[in-house]
Design a protein around this motif. Structure first.
Motif, PDB file in Angstrom:
ATOM      1  N   LYS A 240       0.839  -1.196   0.000  1.00 27.37           N
ATOM      2  CA  LYS A 240       0.000   0.000   0.000  1.00 27.37           C
ATOM      3  C   LYS A 240       0.870   1.241   0.000  1.00 27.37           C
ATOM      4  O   LYS A 240       1.864   1.293   0.725  1.00 27.37           O
ATOM      5  N   GLY A 241       0.506   2.220  -0.769  1.00 23.48           N
ATOM      6  CA  GLY A 241       1.241   3.487  -0.762  1.00 23.48           C
ATOM      7  C   GLY A 241       2.478   3.476  -1.644  1.00 23.48           C
ATOM      8  O   GLY A 241       3.165   4.482  -1.766  1.00 23.48           O
ATOM      9  N   SER A 242       2.777   2.345  -2.281  1.00 19.14           N
ATOM     10  CA  SER A 242       3.974   2.284  -3.133  1.00 19.14           C
ATOM     11  C   SER A 242       3.757   3.149  -4.381  1.00 19.14           C
ATOM     12  O   SER A 242       2.636   3.562  -4.690  1.00 19.14           O
ATOM     13  N   THR A 243       4.848   3.387  -5.099  1.00 21.59           N
ATOM     14  CA  THR A 243       4.799   4.320  -6.226  1.00 21.59           C
ATOM     15  C   THR A 243       3.708   3.944  -7.230  1.00 21.59           C
ATOM     16  O   THR A 243       2.921   4.792  -7.670  1.00 21.59           O
ATOM     17  N   ILE A 244       3.654   2.675  -7.582  1.00 13.89           N
ATOM     18  CA  ILE A 244       2.677   2.249  -8.599  1.00 13.89           C
ATOM     19  C   ILE A 244       1.249   2.466  -8.102  1.00 13.89           C
ATOM     20  O   ILE A 244       0.402   2.959  -8.841  1.00 13.89           O
ATOM     21  N   THR A 245       0.994   2.164  -6.834  1.00 13.89           N
ATOM     22  CA  THR A 245      -0.382   2.315  -6.336  1.00 13.89           C
ATOM     23  C   THR A 245      -0.785   3.783  -6.270  1.00 13.89           C
ATOM     24  O   THR A 245      -1.948   4.118  -6.422  1.00 13.89           O
ATOM     25  N   ARG A 246       0.212   4.645  -6.046  1.00 16.03           N
ATOM     26  CA  ARG A 246      -0.134   6.062  -5.968  1.00 16.03           C
ATOM     27  C   ARG A 246      -0.496   6.627  -7.338  1.00 16.03           C
ATOM     28  O   ARG A 246      -1.279   7.556  -7.450  1.00 16.03           O
ATOM     29  N   ASP A 247       0.065   6.048  -8.383  1.00 13.56           N
ATOM     30  CA  ASP A 247      -0.201   6.573  -9.724  1.00 13.56           C
ATOM     31  C   ASP A 247      -1.327   5.848 -10.458  1.00 13.56           C
ATOM     32  O   ASP A 247      -1.738   6.274 -11.530  1.00 13.56           O
ATOM     33  N   ALA A 248      -1.801   4.740  -9.878  1.00 19.00           N
ATOM     34  CA  ALA A 248      -2.833   3.957 -10.579  1.00 19.00           C
ATOM     35  C   ALA A 248      -4.207   4.586 -10.382  1.00 19.00           C
ATOM     36  O   ALA A 248      -4.474   5.230  -9.365  1.00 19.00           O
ATOM     37  N   ASP A 249      -5.100   4.373 -11.351  1.00 12.53           N
ATOM     38  CA  ASP A 249      -6.476   4.858 -11.185  1.00 12.53           C
ATOM     39  C   ASP A 249      -7.240   3.969 -10.204  1.00 12.53           C
ATOM     40  O   ASP A 249      -8.064   4.454  -9.437  1.00 12.53           O
ATOM     41  N   PHE A 250      -6.982   2.669 -10.271  1.00 13.36           N
ATOM     42  CA  PHE A 250      -7.627   1.728  -9.343  1.00 13.36           C
ATOM     43  C   PHE A 250      -6.559   0.833  -8.731  1.00 13.36           C
ATOM     44  O   PHE A 250      -5.580   0.504  -9.396  1.00 13.36           O
ATOM     45  N   ASN A 251      -6.797   0.429  -7.488  1.00  4.84           N
ATOM     46  CA  ASN A 251      -5.857  -0.487  -6.838  1.00  4.84           C
ATOM     47  C   ASN A 251      -6.592  -1.710  -6.304  1.00  4.84           C
ATOM     48  O   ASN A 251      -7.616  -1.573  -5.637  1.00  4.84           O
ATOM     49  N   LEU A 252      -6.063  -2.870  -6.611  1.00  6.67           N
ATOM     50  CA  LEU A 252      -6.520  -4.101  -5.954  1.00  6.67           C
ATOM     51  C   LEU A 252      -5.300  -4.662  -5.244  1.00  6.67           C
ATOM     52  O   LEU A 252      -4.330  -5.063  -5.896  1.00  6.67           O
ATOM     53  N   TYR A 253      -5.327  -4.645  -3.923  1.00 11.47           N
ATOM     54  CA  TYR A 253      -4.152  -5.097  -3.173  1.00 11.47           C
ATOM     55  C   TYR A 253      -4.171  -6.607  -3.007  1.00 11.47           C
ATOM     56  O   TYR A 253      -5.228  -7.225  -2.910  1.00 11.47           O
ATOM     57  N   THR A 254      -2.966  -7.162  -2.965  1.00 11.15           N
ATOM     58  CA  THR A 254      -2.823  -8.550  -2.543  1.00 11.15           C
ATOM     59  C   THR A 254      -2.490  -8.493  -1.051  1.00 11.15           C
ATOM     60  O   THR A 254      -1.759  -7.595  -0.617  1.00 11.15           O
ATOM     61  N   TYR A 255      -3.038  -9.419  -0.297  1.00 13.00           N
ATOM     62  CA  TYR A 255      -2.822  -9.393   1.156  1.00 13.00           C
ATOM     63  C   TYR A 255      -1.870 -10.527   1.551  1.00 13.00           C
ATOM     64  O   TYR A 255      -2.182 -11.364   2.386  1.00 13.00           O
ATOM     65  N   ALA A 256      -0.697 -10.507   0.919  1.00 17.40           N
ATOM     66  CA  ALA A 256       0.301 -11.548   1.179  1.00 17.40           C
ATOM     67  C   ALA A 256       1.098 -11.233   2.444  1.00 17.40           C
ATOM     68  O   ALA A 256       1.770 -12.109   2.974  1.00 17.40           O
TER      69      ALA A 256
END
Ligand code: F6R
Length: 614
Positions: free
Chosen positions: A383-399
């Motif tokens: 969460k909060g990583s560079t890619i997630t900050r620039d994406a329009d939508f985020n689906l996180y993996t909960y690994a």
């Protein structure tokens, strides 16, 4: 890649810095160093080549150097061989500025020439020494403060960097700057931290700011300030995030290696990921995340961009989405796509898959899609990583945090998010009957238990691994989704055993590669797809006919004893989701073969967990 840590507060800095560096060891490194500076004394800089343990021993666990502020670094050599001279921290010759750096300064030769012209001497082969001396140069030439000197340097610098710097006149402060390389700033009760990644600070705090590109700032005690390139204070605009990973989630517990721990954690990681998206009644929560049915209905095509294992998860999704949702998918290696002149379909979605959320190639492919007006969806573990900050939508993996360099649980979680996305898309586009949809959702929910069943069969895989120790060449063959699993199984084997292994679409074997089959060569054949099994079995027979040893990996209701020498079986599963089970023995095979060869599976040579350079 390199790891950076920084600390200001009331405790002794060195042990905290060393702890942080230990938690960043997974990123890969070949030398390490720390520096502390208090009041107006000269800084103390200690560096060591090789393992972090050398630095820990050299500083008596950090107890031999005293200061309440400092910086530390694990170096993964880019410019110059791994030795003490090139290890960070680097300093201006009068120790006015000392610093550590992660990334690559592309115009460092030009900057170096200018510095030499101005009378500076450069001792190491690194771009880091150059950039630190550029900061020193501006600081002195214009008699400006650290923030202005850093900003002037950023304007003159091309490339990627996360920097942590200390100035002689500001002894209890650590300054930072970032462009393209990951950097977080964390707030403790009476202290602050800098780090390349969250595990370094989790023992002390879970309150984190993500530094954006072209931002700089400083930490001082627990004061944290951010500035933009104009030198304006932008602290008020920054949002502090609370990390929900537990501090002990990065501990080894009773395991000897993170890789085995992470393989075993897969059922839990999958359950957490599934529960995050599937409601009790089987509906999917994607609309709550902004992915509306109207939007999905408008899509004609899907692009998937990723690197390495994340790309392999994308290849599974390519087969699945086309099959289930009847939407064309184009999966591309991010490092290739970003340089291609490809005309993107405006009615498309770009999915980017990344465990770390910091992979530069993936990020840039994503930015290219955005630049083309295409919406982007990130599947990411951080969460909060560079890619997630620039994406329009985020689906996180909960690994949870993944420490071993070779990914296992994050890849598996990427697969289930992609399954769920494919099902949602298929249902939205009326490509899937309601009952069939619920049936498939239930099958996804059953995956964690089935994965556990496969994991528990580890003794059988361990036994088989003894046959791999002396191998120099292994082939993986499969068709459809099995081919996608071959790619991942092959990568796992090569990255942690150094055995040359290659994945082939089984039908391709006879178009050239079969010339390499000779007695003793191992071919792992994956055959889980009912419509393709007979064809794959024919390919196994072709290998066997040339005295190659075939290891068959297939469903427990399929008899492959006459076409293979060894067999590995997975429980009954819907073929669409077979990748989730078939990958487990391949992860274990790579893991045990690595141990047999005396290799540390967590830290294979030359590799880094997070690849933030091209
Ligand atoms: C292999 C592996 C790598 C990563 C790749 C992308 O075990 O871990 O191939 O999958 O470097 O990294 P992320 O997923 O962080 O973008």
């Amino acid at each position: 890649m390199c790891g950076i840590v920084g600390y200001t507060g009331e405790e002794e800095a060195a042990p905290i810095l060393l702890h942080g560096l230990q938690k960043l060891e997974y990123r890969g490194y070949d030398s390490a160093g720390i520096a502390v500076r208090n009041n107006l004394d000269l800084p103390i800089i200690v560096k060591a080549e090789g393992k972090l343990k050398n630095l820990i021993d050299k500083t008596n666990d950090g107890k031999s150097i005293h200061s309440t502020s400092g910086i530390g670094h694990t170096r993964w050599a880019t410019h110059g061989v791994p030795n003490e001279l090139n290890a960070h921290p680097h300093a201006s010759d009068d120790y006015n500025v000392i610093g550590v750096h992660n990334g690559i300064i592309e115009n460092f030769i030009e900057l170096k020439d200018k510095l030499i012209h101005k009378g500076y001497k450069i001792h190491s082969a690194t771009d880091t020494e150059v950039i630190i001396k550029v900061v020193d140069y501006y600081y002195k030439k214009y008699k400006i403060g650290p923030i202005d000197a850093i900003n002037r340097t950023m304007v003159r610098t091309r490339g990627s960097y996360a920097l942590a710097l200390m100035f002689k006149d500001y002894p209890n402060q650590v300054f930072f700057a970032k462009n393209g390389s990951p950097l977080i700033v964390a707030k403790g009760s009476d202290s602050s931290f800098l780090a390349s990644d969250v595990p370094a600070i989790l023992k002390f705090t879970n309150k984190v700011y993500y530094v954006s590109d072209l931002e700089c700032g400083y930490i001082k005690g627990n004061e944290i300030r951010f500035f933009d390139l104009n030198g304006d204070d932008i602290t008020e605009t920054k949002k502090i995030e609370t990390i929900d990973w537990k501090a002990d989630s990065t501990d080894l517990g009773n395991y000897s290696y993170y890789m085995e721990k992470e393989i075993d954690e897969q059922p839990k990681a999958l359950r957490n990921t599934i529960n995050a998206y599937v409601d009790k009644d089987g509906t999917l929560k994607f609309p709550e995340m902004g992915i509306t049915k109207e939007y999905l209905n408008s899509l004609e095509e899907i692009y998937i961009f990723a690197c390495g294992s994340a790309y392999h998860a994308g290849v599974v999704a390519e087969y699945l989405i086309e099959d289930l949702a009847n939407v064309n998918v184009r999966v591309e290696l991010a490092s290739e796509f970003k340089y291609r002149h490809y005309k993107m379909n405006p009615k498309s979605l770009a999915i980017v898959i990344s465990q770390s959320g910091e992979t530069k190639d993936t990020h840039e492919a994503m930015l290219k899609a955005k630049h083309n007006g295409i919406k982007t969806l990130a599947i990411c573990n951080v969460k909060g990583s560079t890619i997630t900050r620039d994406a329009d939508f985020n689906l996180y993996t909960y690994a949870g945090p993944e420490i071993a360099v070779a990914t296992t649980k994050a890849y598996s979680c990427q697969l289930v998010v992609l399954y769920l996305f494919a099902l949602f898309l298929a249902r939205t586009k009326y490509a899937l009957e309601r009952d069939r949809y619920y049936e498939l959702i239930n099958e996804v929910k059953e995956l964690p238990a089935k994965v556990k069943e496969v994991i528990d069969n580890k003794a059988q895989v361990q036994k088989l691994s003894n046959r791999f120790t002396d191998k120099t060449n292994v082939f993986f063959i499969g068709r459809g989704i099995d081919y996608a699993v071959c790619m991942e199984g092959s990568l796992k084997l090569k990255e942690i055993t150094y055995i040359n292994s290659n994945a082939y679409a089984a039908g391709e074997l006879k178009h050239g590669t079969i010339s390499l089959i000779e007695p003793g060569v191992v071919t792992i054949a994956i055959a889980t797809q009912p419509n393709l099994i007979e064809k794959t079995i024919s390919n196994m027979v072709e290998v066997k006919a040339r005295d190659g040893s075939v290891v068959a990996l297939t469903g427990n209701d399929i008899d492959v004893s006459s076409s293979s020498k060894y067999q590995l079986y997975i429980p009954k599963v819907n073929p669409m989701f077979a990748a989730s089970l078939a990958i487990i023995p391949l992860q274990q095979l790579a893991y045990y073969s690595s141990l047999n060869k005396g290799i540390n599976p967590d830290k294979p040579r030359n590799l880094a967990k997070s690849v933030t350079v091209e």
